[in-house]
Motif scaffolding. Structure first.
Motif, PDB file in Angstrom:
ATOM      1  N   GLU A   1       0.514   7.353  -6.186  1.00 22.65           N
ATOM      2  CA  GLU A   1      -0.792   8.030  -6.293  1.00 22.65           C
ATOM      3  C   GLU A   1      -1.748   7.275  -7.205  1.00 22.65           C
ATOM      4  OE1 GLU A   1      -0.518  12.268  -7.057  1.00 22.65           O
ATOM      5  OE2 GLU A   1      -2.335  12.667  -5.932  1.00 22.65           O
ATOM      6  N   ASN A   2      -1.791   5.947  -7.012  1.00 26.53           N
ATOM      7  CA  ASN A   2      -2.778   5.132  -7.736  1.00 26.53           C
ATOM      8  C   ASN A   2      -4.136   5.235  -7.058  1.00 26.53           C
ATOM      9  OD1 ASN A   2      -0.807   4.028  -9.465  1.00 26.53           O
ATOM     10  ND2 ASN A   2      -0.322   2.416  -7.991  1.00 26.53           N
ATOM     11  N   GLY A   3      -5.196   5.130  -7.832  1.00 29.99           N
ATOM     12  CA  GLY A   3      -6.508   4.943  -7.236  1.00 29.99           C
ATOM     13  C   GLY A   3      -6.511   3.570  -6.568  1.00 29.99           C
ATOM     14  N   CYS A   4      -7.187   3.435  -5.413  1.00 28.14           N
ATOM     15  CA  CYS A   4      -7.136   2.172  -4.658  1.00 28.14           C
ATOM     16  C   CYS A   4      -8.104   1.155  -5.274  1.00 28.14           C
ATOM     17  CB  CYS A   4      -7.489   2.429  -3.196  1.00 28.14           C
ATOM     18  SG  CYS A   4      -7.510   0.943  -2.191  1.00 28.14           S
TER      19      CYS A   4
ATOM     20  N   PRO B   1      -2.439  -4.483   1.526  1.00 23.86           N
ATOM     21  CA  PRO B   1      -2.244  -4.117   2.932  1.00 23.86           C
ATOM     22  C   PRO B   1      -1.420  -5.118   3.741  1.00 23.86           C
ATOM     23  CG  PRO B   1      -4.536  -3.752   2.297  1.00 23.86           C
ATOM     24  CD  PRO B   1      -3.874  -4.482   1.159  1.00 23.86           C
TER      25      PRO B   1
ATOM     26  N   ILE C   1     -12.335  -7.511   6.054  1.00 20.20           N
ATOM     27  CA  ILE C   1     -12.678  -6.519   5.025  1.00 20.20           C
ATOM     28  C   ILE C   1     -13.033  -7.197   3.698  1.00 20.20           C
ATOM     29  CG2 ILE C   1     -11.547  -4.761   3.558  1.00 20.20           C
ATOM     30  CD1 ILE C   1     -10.635  -4.373   6.977  1.00 20.20           C
TER      31      ILE C   1
ATOM     32  N   GLU D   1     -16.485  -8.733   3.976  1.00 20.91           N
ATOM     33  CA  GLU D   1     -17.524  -7.704   3.857  1.00 20.91           C
ATOM     34  C   GLU D   1     -17.769  -7.303   2.405  1.00 20.91           C
ATOM     35  OE1 GLU D   1     -16.759  -5.617   8.219  1.00 20.91           O
ATOM     36  OE2 GLU D   1     -16.226  -4.520   6.401  1.00 20.91           O
TER      37      GLU D   1
ATOM     38  N   LYS E   1       0.397   4.067  -2.796  1.00 18.60           N
ATOM     39  CA  LYS E   1      -0.024   5.434  -2.497  1.00 18.60           C
ATOM     40  C   LYS E   1       1.027   6.434  -2.970  1.00 18.60           C
ATOM     41  CE  LYS E   1      -4.070   5.904  -0.798  1.00 18.60           C
ATOM     42  NZ  LYS E   1      -4.468   4.880  -1.783  1.00 18.60           N
TER      43      LYS E   1
ATOM     44  N   CYS F   1       0.822  -1.210   0.000  1.00 15.54           N
ATOM     45  CA  CYS F   1       0.000   0.000   0.000  1.00 15.54           C
ATOM     46  C   CYS F   1       0.863   1.270   0.000  1.00 15.54           C
ATOM     47  CB  CYS F   1      -0.931   0.037   1.218  1.00 15.54           C
ATOM     48  SG  CYS F   1      -2.330  -1.085   1.058  1.00 15.54           S
TER      49      CYS F   1
ATOM     50  N   LEU G   1      -8.842  -1.765  -4.127  1.00 16.50           N
ATOM     51  CA  LEU G   1      -9.618  -2.403  -3.067  1.00 16.50           C
ATOM     52  C   LEU G   1     -10.878  -1.577  -2.771  1.00 16.50           C
ATOM     53  CD1 LEU G   1      -9.641  -4.660  -0.881  1.00 16.50           C
ATOM     54  CD2 LEU G   1      -8.153  -3.228   0.509  1.00 16.50           C
ATOM     55  N   ILE G   2     -10.710  -0.251  -2.777  1.00 16.68           N
ATOM     56  CA  ILE G   2     -11.845   0.622  -2.461  1.00 16.68           C
ATOM     57  C   ILE G   2     -12.686   0.930  -3.700  1.00 16.68           C
ATOM     58  CG2 ILE G   2     -12.474   2.946  -1.660  1.00 16.68           C
ATOM     59  CD1 ILE G   2      -9.951   2.837   0.115  1.00 16.68           C
ATOM     60  N   GLU G   3     -12.001   1.326  -4.779  1.00 17.43           N
ATOM     61  CA  GLU G   3     -12.750   1.815  -5.940  1.00 17.43           C
ATOM     62  C   GLU G   3     -13.355   0.677  -6.763  1.00 17.43           C
ATOM     63  OE1 GLU G   3     -10.938   4.812  -8.369  1.00 17.43           O
ATOM     64  OE2 GLU G   3     -10.138   5.902  -6.647  1.00 17.43           O
TER      65      GLU G   3
ATOM     66  N   ALA H   1      -7.925  -8.718  10.062  1.00 16.60           N
ATOM     67  CA  ALA H   1      -8.584  -7.512   9.543  1.00 16.60           C
ATOM     68  C   ALA H   1      -8.761  -7.622   8.026  1.00 16.60           C
ATOM     69  CB  ALA H   1      -7.771  -6.278   9.904  1.00 16.60           C
ATOM     70  N   MET H   2      -7.723  -8.147   7.354  1.00 17.09           N
ATOM     71  CA  MET H   2      -7.801  -8.301   5.897  1.00 17.09           C
ATOM     72  C   MET H   2      -8.955  -9.234   5.530  1.00 17.09           C
ATOM     73  SD  MET H   2      -5.890  -7.291   3.183  1.00 17.09           S
ATOM     74  CE  MET H   2      -7.303  -6.955   2.168  1.00 17.09           C
TER      75      MET H   2
END
Lengths: 349, 254
Positions: free
Chosen positions: B173-176, B188, B223, B226, B170, B166, B178-180, B219-220
């Motif tokens: 400056e990549n778009g994530c 992570p 997430i 989910e 970052k 990660c 996992l999120i996007e 935690a991984m």
């Protein structure tokens, strides 16, 4: 007191050319469906005016992700303090200006960081007004209005931009005054006030910040922290995206000939387990809970030093960049405040 | 360096692996040759001697008895032993496979009963011998390899990052993803060094460099589940590259 003018949005190209006459323009550019980044631009069409927050904040312009500090060859040591060309950073919102102001203070405090300051001094900062989304909470942190760190600030007042000039660097750009720059009248001042009043009304998430220090002192053992810590990935995404996180690692890079090498610095994160590891394999922030709480505290309470500076500017970057959804600062503060109110009720009962 | 001094000696060897590390070392050998004498590198040269050397690079996992014999001999003849690549550091896919079934069953299934093939449960080098430096990768990163070598040539223990992917992602400056994109990205919990190769092209990190320092596996898993990924699928992804079972004890209990 800022000098104020206005110019028509139709004349933006003229304004852009004026910025280009100062130096390379950097502005928010769309890099994915949801993300933006400050990148060099050559024409206004490249600018994402709708960008609320870039992935990385403006700090990267002055404190790059990785840079060489010194290098050596034989007995010669070379200083790598940059000699940057003049540049323009366009589209900086009030929260980011506040962040920049904090970084300016930190990097100029003794001993001053020559690398940061050289780049900072070569840069004309042009701020831009914005309307908040559901993650913005700069109004809670008192960073919702441009106070400092900008040379020029533009407020969107409909067909025109209301133009504030705050520094001599900014003034020089408009000397002699170009034709597209117009004087302002009472109506424009009213439009300016109306914009900021409407902007204030647009916030949907906020909290009262007057008791933040107290909250973080008194709620340090609140079960909220364990709950968040269990979800924390320790991925460190919250810190590079923060406008005021300044921690770095220093790495010596040797070369094979044994006669030359360099010293590099790279952004680091207090969320990594190795960050607080010291000799003897002792770690004074061993678990994700310890590290997360430490970061929250630095941002919303400040270190326990003579400055006690809160460094959160309410931009919402950590909230949107956290894969585990635990950097919901507004939500966490509200929960901690609710616990405080509960205990107060218990006392009075 | 005085020209009269003999050059430091290095050896490069492979156990059970895909030779990916050997190729990276071979590709960068011209940079090393002015500063070292290559005493043995069976993949690249005909004349190889086993004799005391300064640095030995070993790729591959210990998966057969003769791997172990070779490793023991190499260890006895080197000052610095560097495990290169995920196989040597973590055991990679061989170990992930062995974690799931008995070695004898695998031999019987692949070679038939009573075959003369001998095998050990695949394991990283440090299960058998002390390892001085662990440089993971799949394959290793050339810049890291050269930096490690440069440090060892000066008798410095090199710095090898164990921060997560990660960070590198970052910093670029990549778009994530996992999120996007809700991709099952393991950035992570995976050690950096690759420069966030997969997320930089919009793909999920699949953890090929092995775990980062103190990976938060539970935690991984939380997430990812989910996001709709089933726990066995998540575990399969997390363990595919030989991450040790100890990291999953709490997770498997849940």
């Amino acid at each position: 007191m800022d000098i104020c003018y206005k110019f028509s949005k139709e004349s933006f190209l003229d304004f852009f050319k004026l910025m280009q006459s100062f130096g390379q323009v950097h502005a928010p550019v769309r890099v994915s469906e949801q993300s933006f980044s400050f990148r060099p631009v050559e024409k206004p069409e490249q600018i994402a005016f709708e960008a609320l927050r870039t992935i990385l904040p403006p700090k990267k312009m002055f404190f790059p992700q990785r840079e060489t500090l010194i290098s050596y060859s034989g007995k010669e040591v070379k200083d790598h303090t940059p000699e940057p060309l003049a540049q323009v950073l366009f589209g900086v919102h009030p929260c980011d200006l506040a962040g920049l102001g904090i970084m300016d203070n930190i990097f100029s405090a003794g001993p001053p960081d020559s690398h940061y300051l050289a780049r900072r001094q070569a840069t004309l900062v042009v701020g831009l007004s914005c309307m908040p989304d559901k993650h913005c909470f700069c109004n809670s942190m008192g960073t919702d209005f441009p106070h400092s760190a900008y040379d020029i600030f533009l407020t969107d007042i409909g067909e025109d931009y209301y133009l504030q000039i705050a520094t001599t660097l900014g003034e020089k750009l408009f000397d002699p005054k170009p034709d597209f720059i117009k004087t302002i009248d009472d109506q424009d001042n009213q439009s300016y006030k109306d914009f900021w009043t409407n902007r204030d009304k647009a916030f949907t998430s906020n909290f009262k910040s007057d008791n933040l220090k107290q909250i973080f002192d008194l709620e340090k053992d609140n079960p909220v922290w364990e709950e968040l810590g269990k979800r924390c990935l320790s991925c460190g995404n919250c810190t590079p995206v923060c406008p005021t996180c300044y921690c770095f690692d220093v790495i010596d890079v040797a070369s094979l000939d044994g006669n030359s090498g360099s010293r590099e610095r790279e952004w680091d994160s207090c969320q990594f387990t190795g960050f607080a590891k010291v000799s003897g394999d002792f770690n004074f922030r061993p678990g994700p809970v310890d590290r997360l709480k430490f970061w929250y505290r630095h941002k919303l309470h400040g270190f326990d030093d003579s400055y006690g500076l809160k460094t959160c500017v309410g931009c919402g970057r950590c909230t949107v960049s956290c894969p585990a959804d635990i950097d919901d600062i507004v939500g966490v503060v509200l929960r901690l405040q609710a616990s405080q109110n509960e205990s107060k009720k218990d006392e009075s009962a | 360096m005085s020209t009269n001094q003999p050059l430091p000696r290095i050896a490069v060897h492979s156990l059970t692996g895909c030779a990916g590390e050997l190729l990276v070392i071979l590709e960068n050998l011209d940079k090393l040759l002015p500063f070292v004498h290559v005493t043995s590198f069976p993949f690249a040269q005909g004349k190889n001697e086993i004799r005391p050397v300064d640095i030995t690079f070993v790729e591959g996992s210990v998966s057969q008895p003769h791997d172990l014999e070779k490793l023991t001999e190499l260890r006895a003849n080197t000052r610095w032993l560097v495990a290169v690549g995920n196989c040597a550091v973590w055991g990679c896919v061989q170990r992930a496979g062995c974690n799931h079934c008995s070695v004898q069953k695998m031999i019987d299934a692949v070679y038939g009963t009573n075959s003369p093939i001998e095998a050990l449960p695949a394991a990283p080098l440090d299960h058998y011998v002390p390892v001085d430096v662990k440089l993971s990768g799949c394959p290793i990163d050339a810049t890291q390899f050269l930096a490690v070598t440069a440090n060892l040539l000066r008798d410095h223990l090199p710095y090898v990052t164990h921060k997560p992917v990660c960070l590198e992602c970052k910093l670029k400056e990549n778009g994530c993803v996992l999120i996007e994109k809700n991709l099952p990205c393991l950035g992570p919990v995976t050690a950096a060094g690759c420069g966030a190769l997969c997320p930089s092209v919009g793909a999920a990190c699949y953890g090929c460099w092995g775990p980062c320092e103190e990976p938060q596996m539970e935690a991984m898993a939380t997430i990812l589940s989910e996001k709709g990924y089933q726990l066995d699928e998540v575990l399969g992804r997390l363990q595919a590259f030989g991450a040790p079972k100890e990291l999953f004890v709490r997770l498997e209990k849940s």
